[in-house]
Design an enzyme around this catalytic site. Structure first.
Site, PDB file in Angstrom:
ATOM      1  N   ASP A 117      36.207  29.823 170.245  1.00 37.66           N
ATOM      2  CA  ASP A 117      36.582  30.085 171.638  1.00 37.66           C
ATOM      3  C   ASP A 117      35.975  31.410 172.141  1.00 37.66           C
ATOM      4  OD1 ASP A 117      38.039  27.770 172.134  1.00 37.66           O
ATOM      5  OD2 ASP A 117      39.903  28.628 171.379  1.00 37.66           O
ATOM      6  N   LYS A 157      46.375  24.388 165.981  1.00 34.16           N
ATOM      7  CA  LYS A 157      45.399  25.468 165.797  1.00 34.16           C
ATOM      8  C   LYS A 157      45.835  26.510 164.760  1.00 34.16           C
ATOM      9  CE  LYS A 157      42.773  25.358 170.055  1.00 34.16           C
ATOM     10  NZ  LYS A 157      42.149  26.241 171.042  1.00 34.16           N
TER      11      LYS A 157
END
Ligand code: ATR
Length: 290
Positions: free
Chosen positions: A112, A75
């Site tokens: 997210d 990520k």
């Protein structure tokens, strides 16, 4: 006969890159949406070692990929490799959704926080994040997305409590003066006046101790949510429900965070339905996130 080499002839292609990647729920989510929307698309698991991530990511557009989700441990690397980074990905400090343009340029996004907010808006339509401070428990990667989302949604301030205090201090410094570190020992008192209470720690997950959080001081209007979704009703959510507070479980965050990728790569806005929730819960191995 059609030319199999022609990009036009191939079904739209995307996937999830991780190491390991077998646990990812994303293929199940995308398969559900393909079937629902009648889209002939392909979404693949791509197991890529950390040292191969850069070359692999750059090769994917040539292989016909429109984009990919990235999960642990890529990520941060995805953010660093990108030609362009969204404001959300920059603020959160990680990317989970990558889009390629026609020239193979890499655009990094983080959905997210979007998934967190959409889950609360859908699960608790009366939720008003600007009605009072938020209390966030935990200061890991998930907390960064939640804090960003709460700030964007209008939380006036965020009280941030973490067992390891210096991590809360560091996150507060990163996000600025609206985020105030509070002592882990004082987390119960910090529910006082809170409009939103969020567990981003791994406590409460099956096999882990529960999060001990006295809710006596929380106002009757507080919304309590947990990013842990195994079990769906964590001890924190059960205690909040008994206390009469609104609760939203964490499964929807996982499902909603996948929507922007599907929209970008396959051109339809998919819904988070009870059927999708059931499908995700039927998966034998459930983890906390994508
Ligand atoms: P993620 O990316 O999922 O947020 P992480 O970065 O490992 O995962 O963060 C896990 C969070 O759970 C941290 O806030 C961690 O607190 P510490 O920073 O003190 O480690 C929290 N956590 C995990 N186990 C905990 C426990 N037993 N008690 C309190 N907090 C805990």
């Amino acid at each position: 006969m059609s030319d199999p080499e022609s990009t036009d002839q191939r079904p739209p292609l995307a996937g999830v890159v991780g190491w390991p990647v077998a646990h990812s729920k994303s293929p199940l989510i995308f398969a559900h949406w393909f079937a629902e929307a009648g889209i002939v698309g392909s979404y693949q698991r791509l197991a890529v070692r950390p040292e191969e991530f850069g070359p692999a990511l750059r090769a994917l557009p040539k292989a016909g990929f429109r984009g990919v989700n990235v999960t642990i441990p890529h990520k941060l690397a995805a953010l660093e490799l990108a030609d362009e980074v969204s404001a959300a990905a920059r603020a959160i400090g990680a990317a989970n959704t990558i889009c390629f343009d026609g020239d193979g340029r890499i655009f990094a996004e983080n959905t997210d926080g979007y998934g967190f907010t959409e889950n609360l808006r859908e699960g608790a339509p009366a939720w008003n994040p600007s009605a009072g401070p938020a209390l966030v428990l935990g200061a890991g990667g998930a907390a960064r997305a939640v804090i960003h989302a709460l700030l964007e949604a209008g939380a006036p301030t965020i009280r941030l409590a973490n067992r390891t205090g210096h991590k809360a201090d560091a996150l507060a410094a990163h996000f600025g003066r609206r985020v105030e570190p509070v002592d882990w020992a004082a987390r119960g008192a910090a529910t006082g006046g809170a409009a939103t209470i969020v567990n981003t720690t791994s406590l409460g997950m099956t096999g882990k101790p529960p999060l001990e959080l006295p809710l006596d001081d929380a106002p009757a209007t507080a919304l309590v949510t947990d990013i842990v979704y195994v079990p769906l009703e964590t001890p924190l959510l059960a205690a909040a429900r008994v206390r009469g507070l609104a609760t939203v479980d964490g499964l929807g965050m996982l499902l909603h965070q996948a929507r922007p990728g599907f929209r970008a790569w396959f051109g339809a806005d998919p819904a988070v339905t009870p059927a999708l929730r059931r499908a995700a819960l039927e998966e034998p191995v459930l983890e906390r996130r994508s």
